[in-house]
Design an enzyme around this catalytic site. Structure first.
Site, PDB file in Angstrom:
ATOM      1  N   GLU A  54     -18.819 -18.786 -20.956  1.00 59.88           N
ATOM      2  CA  GLU A  54     -18.728 -19.554 -19.704  1.00 59.88           C
ATOM      3  C   GLU A  54     -19.405 -18.830 -18.539  1.00 59.88           C
ATOM      4  O   GLU A  54     -19.929 -19.462 -17.619  1.00 59.88           O
ATOM      5  CB  GLU A  54     -17.266 -19.853 -19.357  1.00 59.88           C
ATOM      6  CG  GLU A  54     -16.574 -20.816 -20.316  1.00 59.88           C
ATOM      7  CD  GLU A  54     -15.986 -20.119 -21.536  1.00 59.88           C
ATOM      8  OE1 GLU A  54     -16.218 -18.901 -21.721  1.00 59.88           O
ATOM      9  OE2 GLU A  54     -15.289 -20.799 -22.316  1.00 59.88           O
ATOM     10  N   PHE A 116       0.342 -22.472 -22.688  1.00 59.54           N
ATOM     11  CA  PHE A 116      -0.806 -21.920 -23.409  1.00 59.54           C
ATOM     12  C   PHE A 116      -2.098 -22.168 -22.613  1.00 59.54           C
ATOM     13  O   PHE A 116      -2.389 -23.285 -22.209  1.00 59.54           O
ATOM     14  CB  PHE A 116      -0.915 -22.567 -24.795  1.00 59.54           C
ATOM     15  CG  PHE A 116      -2.103 -22.085 -25.567  1.00 59.54           C
ATOM     16  CD1 PHE A 116      -2.226 -20.747 -25.933  1.00 59.54           C
ATOM     17  CD2 PHE A 116      -3.133 -22.957 -25.904  1.00 59.54           C
ATOM     18  CE1 PHE A 116      -3.334 -20.294 -26.636  1.00 59.54           C
ATOM     19  CE2 PHE A 116      -4.250 -22.513 -26.603  1.00 59.54           C
ATOM     20  CZ  PHE A 116      -4.344 -21.174 -26.967  1.00 59.54           C
ATOM     21  N   GLN A 117      -2.851 -21.118 -22.391  1.00 62.37           N
ATOM     22  CA  GLN A 117      -4.119 -21.148 -21.647  1.00 62.37           C
ATOM     23  C   GLN A 117      -3.962 -21.696 -20.235  1.00 62.37           C
ATOM     24  O   GLN A 117      -4.856 -22.341 -19.697  1.00 62.37           O
ATOM     25  CB  GLN A 117      -5.191 -21.921 -22.420  1.00 62.37           C
ATOM     26  CG  GLN A 117      -5.549 -21.193 -23.718  1.00 62.37           C
ATOM     27  CD  GLN A 117      -6.799 -21.700 -24.371  1.00 62.37           C
ATOM     28  OE1 GLN A 117      -7.115 -22.879 -24.311  1.00 62.37           O
ATOM     29  NE2 GLN A 117      -7.530 -20.799 -25.020  1.00 62.37           N
ATOM     30  N   LYS A 166      -5.052 -31.868 -17.660  1.00 58.99           N
ATOM     31  CA  LYS A 166      -5.395 -32.714 -18.805  1.00 58.99           C
ATOM     32  C   LYS A 166      -4.816 -34.121 -18.683  1.00 58.99           C
ATOM     33  O   LYS A 166      -5.455 -35.109 -19.044  1.00 58.99           O
ATOM     34  CB  LYS A 166      -4.888 -32.043 -20.091  1.00 58.99           C
ATOM     35  CG  LYS A 166      -5.466 -32.632 -21.354  1.00 58.99           C
ATOM     36  CD  LYS A 166      -5.165 -31.753 -22.566  1.00 58.99           C
ATOM     37  CE  LYS A 166      -5.810 -32.336 -23.814  1.00 58.99           C
ATOM     38  NZ  LYS A 166      -5.603 -31.482 -24.982  1.00 58.99           N
ATOM     39  N   MET A 471     -30.378   2.726 -13.142  1.00 56.23           N
ATOM     40  CA  MET A 471     -30.127   2.831 -11.704  1.00 56.23           C
ATOM     41  C   MET A 471     -28.964   3.789 -11.424  1.00 56.23           C
ATOM     42  O   MET A 471     -28.993   4.556 -10.458  1.00 56.23           O
ATOM     43  CB  MET A 471     -29.847   1.449 -11.108  1.00 56.23           C
ATOM     44  CG  MET A 471     -29.752   1.430  -9.599  1.00 56.23           C
ATOM     45  SD  MET A 471     -31.264   2.074  -8.826  1.00 56.23           S
ATOM     46  CE  MET A 471     -32.136   0.552  -8.466  1.00 56.23           C
TER      47      MET A 471
HETATM   48  C1  LIG Z   1     -21.626  -6.405 -14.243  1.00 54.70           C
HETATM   49  C2  LIG Z   1     -22.074  -5.122 -13.644  1.00 54.70           C
HETATM   50  N1  LIG Z   1     -21.520  -3.961 -14.030  1.00 54.70           N
HETATM   51  C3  LIG Z   1     -21.950  -2.782 -13.504  1.00 54.70           C
HETATM   52  C4  LIG Z   1     -22.933  -2.760 -12.562  1.00 54.70           C
HETATM   53  C5  LIG Z   1     -23.397  -1.442 -11.947  1.00 54.70           C
HETATM   54  N2  LIG Z   1     -24.803  -1.173 -12.278  1.00 54.70           N
HETATM   55  C6  LIG Z   1     -25.809  -1.433 -11.422  1.00 54.70           C
HETATM   56  S1  LIG Z   1     -27.302  -1.104 -12.067  1.00 54.70           S
HETATM   57  C7  LIG Z   1     -26.641  -0.548 -13.501  1.00 54.70           C
HETATM   58  C8  LIG Z   1     -27.507  -0.051 -14.620  1.00 54.70           C
HETATM   59  C9  LIG Z   1     -28.335  -1.115 -15.202  1.00 54.70           C
HETATM   60  O1  LIG Z   1     -28.900  -0.654 -16.386  1.00 54.70           O
HETATM   61  P1  LIG Z   1     -30.039  -1.445 -17.111  1.00 54.70           P
HETATM   62  O2  LIG Z   1     -29.707  -2.869 -17.227  1.00 54.70           O
HETATM   63  O3  LIG Z   1     -30.371  -0.744 -18.374  1.00 54.70           O
HETATM   64  O4  LIG Z   1     -31.243  -1.357 -16.079  1.00 54.70           O
HETATM   65  P2  LIG Z   1     -32.097  -0.117 -15.533  1.00 54.70           P
HETATM   66  O5  LIG Z   1     -31.441   0.314 -14.264  1.00 54.70           O
HETATM   67  O6  LIG Z   1     -32.072   0.961 -16.585  1.00 54.70           O
HETATM   68  O7  LIG Z   1     -33.445  -0.680 -15.294  1.00 54.70           O
HETATM   69  C10 LIG Z   1     -25.234  -0.632 -13.457  1.00 54.70           C
HETATM   70  C11 LIG Z   1     -24.334  -0.212 -14.547  1.00 54.70           C
HETATM   71  C12 LIG Z   1     -23.470  -4.006 -12.170  1.00 54.70           C
HETATM   72  N3  LIG Z   1     -24.417  -4.110 -11.225  1.00 54.70           N
HETATM   73  N4  LIG Z   1     -23.052  -5.153 -12.738  1.00 54.70           N
END
Ligand SMILES: Cc1ncc(C[n+]2csc(CCOP(=O)(O)OP(=O)(O)O)c2C)c(N)n1
Length: 574
Positions: A54, A116-117, A166, A471
């Site tokens: 979803e 439920f749910q 529902k 990042m």
């Molecule tokens: C749902 C979610 N969880 C955690 C983060 C924190 N976060 C920001 S950038 C990042 C790393 C992203 O890694 P990747 O997709 O491999 O991209 P890269 O930076 O290596 O290009 C994280 C964990 C986020 N933005 N969104």
């Protein structure tokens, strides 16, 4: 005995009300509490795209709007189905995207019994929607659906949720679909105030170093932005959400501002004497430390949402209204600006910084993105995930068209890119879609390869696979003394190409630049789903960068050359 006409139910009324709104596509996934609506869907001409999660359905509906300007629609069941929507709703809310989510709930007599749910979806989604409804009476369905679309798409767009128990879906419906929306408490200001527009024009006309910043609110007014720039000759900065609202390749473009913005945009902000903020909310990633943001500027803030005025950056001349109305009227009051000296300075800044990376060293994300851009020739929709690859894409996968760079800006939602590509592909079926993702992000909604395969969507998924949560790793390298805590993925990443193949999607692992170039060209020419797992240098960093909490005048330019990393000089520019 003649056959009696089957009685219309609340569920069928929902579908009819959606058809009356012109809805042709819904993204969703069924379950117990929404089964009457799925049963009615069986007889409807509305096309339903069965997603595998979803959250992904909400992102797809969100991107459907972003790519087309037509409201996205998603269905989910009660409880876990509805709670899975929450990240998607929050993502749409932060980026002002119009989406109507319809959830089933347990029957009225069961509400409050821990059935439920059962989940209090109304309560849970209150802070992440522009508005939400719990439908208590079947006859209210046409009015509520009409109101939901009106609220989602007018003023500042946003997500609206309709939760339908529902028994309301199953109840006989005898009401009318001829409803008029009358919401005295909701009357967005579209037309800008004439006096304020005159005041804004006076301030702009007197400025020596003006700059215009356009945000996501300008995506629907790209023509008006271009006409205004043509009339005045003003330089333009486009925020992450504003990419494409003004052509990046146009001479007046200075690129993106903020944390990973261009040198010219950030310097222009620091030295300008006037800023027109058009359809943006001065997010902290854009402004950096507020006290250092545009310290000498008169701020003209044009926004449809009065709540944004002076929320963060004090507006000296606020204009509440739609850019479509305000910009042409403002342009009418202005002569071409005499700002040659300012342009000399801006051109010098524009030429002073180049994206640099060594092309004879390991493949880097920037190259992959440039190859994608060049192969697509500007004729594609780009969606991204979140991380370094997102920022590289924002800087390099530039587009000259509105509604064509689709990314999660405000919430920064990893897992957005692939489902967003699906929504965009259904919204604009004649265009290829490129997903720029990371090996971390792609795993947050990778199950949607099944949806891509099923519909044979022309989506190229490029994973910039650096083996890390890049990042986060970058911040740990720069600001946490290289204490790399829980960022390594490479030892347990799947073979992404094989994984794609398991879903029936063509997959390739790419390790060097020659094979990358070829694979990218082939993938874009194929007009079918292809996943490219591009193995890139682990320690690349995104520069320029403004450290969190610093001012836009405190950019670290860094060094783009992996080999010289040890000697990288951190340069602070003013
Ligand atoms: C749902 C979610 N969880 C955690 C983060 C924190 N976060 C920001 S950038 C990042 C790393 C992203 O890694 P990747 O997709 O491999 O991209 P890269 O930076 O290596 O290009 C994280 C964990 C986020 N933005 N969104």
């Amino acid at each position: 005995m003649g056959k009696s006409r089957p009685q219309m139910t609340g569920a069928a009324a929902v579908l009819t009300a959606l058809e009356r709104q012109g809805v042709d596509t819904v993204f969703g996934l069924p379950g117990g509490a929404i089964m009457p609506i799925y049963d009615a869907l069986y007889d409807s001409r509305i096309r339903h795209i069965l997603m595998r999660h979803e959250q992904a359905a909400a992102h797809a509906a969100d991107a459907y709007y972003r790519a087309s300007g037509r409201c996205g629609v998603t269905f989910a069941t009660s409880g876990p189905g509805a709670t899975n929507l929450v990240t998607g709703l929050a993502t749409a809310m932060m980026d002002s995207s119009a989406l109507v989510a319809i959830t089933g709930n347990v029957a009225n007599p069961l509400i409050g019994t821990d059935a439920f749910q059962e989940a209090d979806v109304y309560g849970i989604t209150l802070p992440v929607t522009k508005h939400n409804y719990l439908v208590k009476r079947v006859e209210d369905i046409p009015r509520i659906v009409a109101e939901a679309f009106h609220i989602a798409t007018t003023g500042r767009p946003g997500p609206v949720l309709i939760d339908i128990p529902k028994d309301v879906q199953q109840a006989p419906f005898e009401g009318s679909f001829d409803v008029t929306v009358d919401l005295p408490g909701y009357r967005p200001t579209i037309k800008g105030h004439a006096g304020q527009i005159r005041r804004a024009a006076k301030a702009i006309g007197e400025a020596k170093r003006p700059v215009m910043m356009v945000g996501g609110g300008a995506q629907a007014s790209a023509e008006e932005v271009s006409a205004f720039v043509e009339r005045t000759g003003i330089p333009v900065i486009t925020t992450l959400m504003g990419i494409g609202a003004y052509p990046y390749g146009a001479p007046n473009s200075l690129g993106m501002p903020g944390m990973h913005g261009t040198v010219s945009a950030n310097r222009a902000i620091t030295h300008c004497d006037l800023i027109i903020g058009a359809g943006l909310r001065f997010d902290d990633r854009v402004t950096g430390k507020l006290s250092r943001f545009a310290p000498n500027a008169t701020v003209v803030h044009i926004d449809i949402d009065p709540a944004e005025i002076s929320k963060l950056v004090k507006a000296h001349v606020p204009v509440v209204g739609d850019l479509k109305d305000v910009l042409p009227r403002l342009a009418d009051e202005l002569e071409p600006l005499e700002i040659e000296e300012w342009w000399k300075q801006l051109d010098e800044w524009k030429g002073s910084y180049r994206e640099r990376y060594k092309r004879d060293k390991p493949l880097v994300s920037q190259e992959v993105i440039e190859m994608l851009r060049d192969a697509a020739g500007g004729e594609c929709i780009v969606t991204t995930d979140v991380g370094q690859h997102q920022m590289f894409a924002a800087r390099l996968f530039t587009t000259n068209r509105p509604r064509s760079f689709i990314t999660s800006g405000g919430l920064g939602t990893m897992g957005f890119g692939l489902p967003a590509a699906i929504g965009a592909a259904f919204a604009r079926p004649d265009e290829p879609v490129v997903v720029v993702s990371g090996d971390g992000s792609i795993q947050m909604n990778i199950q949607e390869l099944a949806t891509v395969f099923k519909h044979q969507l022309p989506i190229v998924i490029a994973i910039c696979n650096n083996g890390v949560l890049g990042m986060v790793r970058q911040w740990q390298e720069m600001f946490h003394a290289q204490r790399y805590s829980e960022v390594f993925l490479a030892d347990s990443n799947p073979d992404f190409a094989k994984l794609a193949e398991a879903y029936g999607v063509e997959g390739h692992n790419v390790f060097d630049r020659d094979s990358a170039r070829q694979a990218i060209a082939d993938a874009l020419a194929a007009r079918k789903p292809v996943l490219l797992n591009c193995v890139v240098y682990e320690s690349e960093k995104v520069f320029p960068m403004i450290p969190a909490g610093a001012g836009v005048d405190e950019m670290i330019l860094g060094d783009q050359d992996p080999e010289d990393r040890e000697n990288a000089q951190e340069e602070v520019v003013a």
